[in-house]
Write an enzyme that holds these catalytic residues in place. Structure first.
Site, PDB file in Angstrom:
ATOM      1  N   TRP A   1     -15.085 -47.623 -34.107  1.00 41.50           N
ATOM      2  CA  TRP A   1     -14.064 -48.332 -34.882  1.00 41.50           C
ATOM      3  C   TRP A   1     -14.716 -49.562 -35.516  1.00 41.50           C
ATOM      4  O   TRP A   1     -15.286 -50.406 -34.822  1.00 41.50           O
ATOM      5  CB  TRP A   1     -12.866 -48.748 -34.020  1.00 41.50           C
TER       6      TRP A   1
ATOM      7  N   PRO B   1     -14.132 -57.920 -41.663  1.00 39.96           N
ATOM      8  CA  PRO B   1     -13.902 -59.376 -41.596  1.00 39.96           C
ATOM      9  C   PRO B   1     -12.530 -59.791 -42.107  1.00 39.96           C
ATOM     10  O   PRO B   1     -11.961 -60.764 -41.619  1.00 39.96           O
ATOM     11  CB  PRO B   1     -15.026 -59.953 -42.473  1.00 39.96           C
ATOM     12  N   TRP B   2     -11.989 -59.043 -43.089  1.00 40.26           N
ATOM     13  CA  TRP B   2     -10.687 -59.436 -43.632  1.00 40.26           C
ATOM     14  C   TRP B   2      -9.553 -59.178 -42.658  1.00 40.26           C
ATOM     15  O   TRP B   2      -8.420 -59.574 -42.902  1.00 40.26           O
ATOM     16  CB  TRP B   2     -10.407 -58.742 -44.973  1.00 40.26           C
ATOM     17  N   GLU B   3      -9.847 -58.487 -41.531  1.00 41.40           N
ATOM     18  CA  GLU B   3      -8.819 -58.285 -40.502  1.00 41.40           C
ATOM     19  C   GLU B   3      -8.905 -59.347 -39.413  1.00 41.40           C
ATOM     20  O   GLU B   3      -8.049 -59.394 -38.531  1.00 41.40           O
ATOM     21  CB  GLU B   3      -9.004 -56.904 -39.850  1.00 41.40           C
TER      22      GLU B   3
ATOM     23  N   LYS C   1     -18.384 -42.443 -41.715  1.00 43.52           N
ATOM     24  CA  LYS C   1     -18.571 -42.103 -40.298  1.00 43.52           C
ATOM     25  C   LYS C   1     -19.089 -40.682 -40.184  1.00 43.52           C
ATOM     26  O   LYS C   1     -18.521 -39.744 -40.767  1.00 43.52           O
ATOM     27  CB  LYS C   1     -17.240 -42.210 -39.552  1.00 43.52           C
TER      28      LYS C   1
ATOM     29  N   ASP D   1     -14.942 -44.047 -44.967  1.00 42.94           N
ATOM     30  CA  ASP D   1     -14.570 -42.638 -44.982  1.00 42.94           C
ATOM     31  C   ASP D   1     -14.572 -42.174 -43.534  1.00 42.94           C
ATOM     32  O   ASP D   1     -15.634 -42.011 -42.925  1.00 42.94           O
ATOM     33  CB  ASP D   1     -15.605 -41.852 -45.818  1.00 42.94           C
ATOM     34  N   ASP D   2     -13.376 -42.006 -42.987  1.00 45.99           N
ATOM     35  CA  ASP D   2     -13.244 -41.619 -41.584  1.00 45.99           C
ATOM     36  C   ASP D   2     -12.945 -40.120 -41.518  1.00 45.99           C
ATOM     37  O   ASP D   2     -13.860 -39.300 -41.411  1.00 45.99           O
ATOM     38  CB  ASP D   2     -12.150 -42.471 -40.945  1.00 45.99           C
ATOM     39  N   THR D   3     -11.679 -39.732 -41.630  1.00 43.85           N
ATOM     40  CA  THR D   3     -11.352 -38.296 -41.616  1.00 43.85           C
ATOM     41  C   THR D   3     -11.537 -37.666 -42.997  1.00 43.85           C
ATOM     42  O   THR D   3     -11.519 -36.449 -43.137  1.00 43.85           O
ATOM     43  CB  THR D   3      -9.879 -38.072 -41.217  1.00 43.85           C
ATOM     44  N   ARG D   4     -11.641 -38.493 -44.036  1.00 45.94           N
ATOM     45  CA  ARG D   4     -11.781 -38.085 -45.444  1.00 45.94           C
ATOM     46  C   ARG D   4     -10.443 -37.700 -46.091  1.00 45.94           C
ATOM     47  O   ARG D   4     -10.382 -37.338 -47.250  1.00 45.94           O
ATOM     48  CB  ARG D   4     -12.804 -36.936 -45.560  1.00 45.94           C
TER      49      ARG D   4
HETATM   50  P1  5GP Z   1      -9.538 -41.526 -43.671  1.00 49.59           P
HETATM   51  O1  5GP Z   1      -8.490 -41.005 -44.608  1.00 49.59           O
HETATM   52  O2  5GP Z   1     -10.940 -41.312 -44.150  1.00 49.59           O
HETATM   53  O3  5GP Z   1      -9.337 -41.022 -42.286  1.00 49.59           O
HETATM   54  O4  5GP Z   1      -9.296 -43.063 -43.522  1.00 49.59           O
HETATM   55  C1  5GP Z   1      -9.443 -43.968 -44.475  1.00 49.59           C
HETATM   56  C2  5GP Z   1      -8.698 -45.233 -44.129  1.00 49.59           C
HETATM   57  O5  5GP Z   1      -8.443 -45.377 -42.720  1.00 49.59           O
HETATM   58  C3  5GP Z   1      -9.517 -46.413 -44.484  1.00 49.59           C
HETATM   59  O6  5GP Z   1      -9.291 -46.799 -45.811  1.00 49.59           O
HETATM   60  C4  5GP Z   1      -9.069 -47.447 -43.475  1.00 49.59           C
HETATM   61  O7  5GP Z   1      -7.915 -48.114 -43.935  1.00 49.59           O
HETATM   62  C5  5GP Z   1      -8.690 -46.676 -42.248  1.00 49.59           C
HETATM   63  N1  5GP Z   1      -9.801 -46.644 -41.255  1.00 49.59           N
HETATM   64  C6  5GP Z   1     -10.467 -45.544 -40.855  1.00 49.59           C
HETATM   65  N2  5GP Z   1     -11.410 -45.857 -39.963  1.00 49.59           N
HETATM   66  C7  5GP Z   1     -11.387 -47.194 -39.826  1.00 49.59           C
HETATM   67  C8  5GP Z   1     -12.167 -48.121 -39.028  1.00 49.59           C
HETATM   68  O8  5GP Z   1     -13.096 -47.778 -38.290  1.00 49.59           O
HETATM   69  N3  5GP Z   1     -11.830 -49.428 -39.133  1.00 49.59           N
HETATM   70  C9  5GP Z   1     -10.815 -49.858 -39.930  1.00 49.59           C
HETATM   71  N4  5GP Z   1     -10.580 -51.169 -39.951  1.00 49.59           N
HETATM   72  N5  5GP Z   1     -10.075 -49.017 -40.702  1.00 49.59           N
HETATM   73  C10 5GP Z   1     -10.344 -47.689 -40.634  1.00 49.59           C
END
Ligand code: 5GP
Length: 207
Positions: free
Chosen positions: A183, A187-189, A159, A113-116
């Site tokens: 960031w 592992p899958w990347e 985050k 969950d980054d920006t949500r």
């Molecule tokens: P959000 O909508 O919360 O900003 O982002 C969710 C998606 O962004 C995640 O499912 C993922 O694909 C990607 N993402 C966000 N932050 C990261 C990160 O730190 N590492 C990676 N590998 N993907 C991220």
């Protein structure tokens, strides 16, 4: 281009263990009937979570359904992605989405969950499918069916940062770990998994 963003390397075992630790709480507080994995990062966590949920709850028929959403665009010359402006659907549950979700406890699973924005989009669109399905049911049954339909969220990593979208206050939210705004390298990347694991291990020794 120099990649100046701080990275946190995560191994398969790290993810497995975070999920193992979090599952008893999820089983006790939500006990899902269905896992909705957001692809691609939610696929592996959902599969691992099913193993532990089945052990906790003896829920042998626990299904995993998949949706595909994309928000990020790769930045040329770095391993980092930048935020796209909107969430794009690449895969959905199909015409019976609402029927599948209605009356069930649905756990939405993603890796981070980054920006949500992605979780907000997934939850609100799945809720719309439920509302559309409810309209096909007799009015007298709708309130009870709506009440029986629940959503909760599990992410391996959350985050700690200001979010760009909200989730309803009543939505149960579980995170395997809360991390700084770095960031995460999953592992899958990795192209070379041994090198990835070596560097993750070295990072842990230094920390
Ligand atoms: P959000 O909508 O919360 O900003 O982002 C969710 C998606 O962004 C995640 O499912 C993922 O694909 C990607 N993402 C966000 N932050 C990261 C990160 O730190 N590492 C990676 N590998 N993907 C991220």
């Amino acid at each position: 281009m120099v990649d100046a963003v701080e990275h946190l390397r995560v191994t398969y075992n790290d993810i497995h263990n975070l999920i193992r630790k979090c599952t008893p709480k999820i089983a006790a507080e939500f006990n899902p009937d269905l896992l909705v994995a957001i692809g691609g990062g939610g696929f592996f966590p959902a599969r691992v979570m099913r193993t532990f949920l089945r052990a906790e709850t003896e829920h042998k028929a626990l299904q995993i359904q998949a949706i595909g959403l994309s928000l990020y665009e790769p930045v040329e010359g770095t391993s980092v992605n930048v935020i796209g402006h909107e969430v794009i659907r690449t895969q959905w549950l199909g015409p019976d989405s609402g029927k599948l979700l209605l009356g069930r406890k649905n756990l939405i699973v993603d890796e981070v969950d980054d920006t949500r924005k992605t979780l907000h989009y997934a939850l609100s669109e799945l809720e719309k499918d439920v509302e559309a399905e409810l309209l096909t049911r007799p009015e007298s049954e709708r309130a009870a069916l709506r009440e029986a339909t629940k959503f909760a969220i599990f992410v391996v990593h959350n985050k700690n940062k200001p979010k760009l979208a909200d989730l309803p206050a009543e939505t149960l939210y579980f995170a395997g770990a809360n991390v700084d705004d770095v960031w995460l390298d999953y592992p899958w990347e990795a192209m070379d998994i041994e090198e990835h694991d070596r560097r993750a291990s070295a990072d842990k020794t230094q920390a």
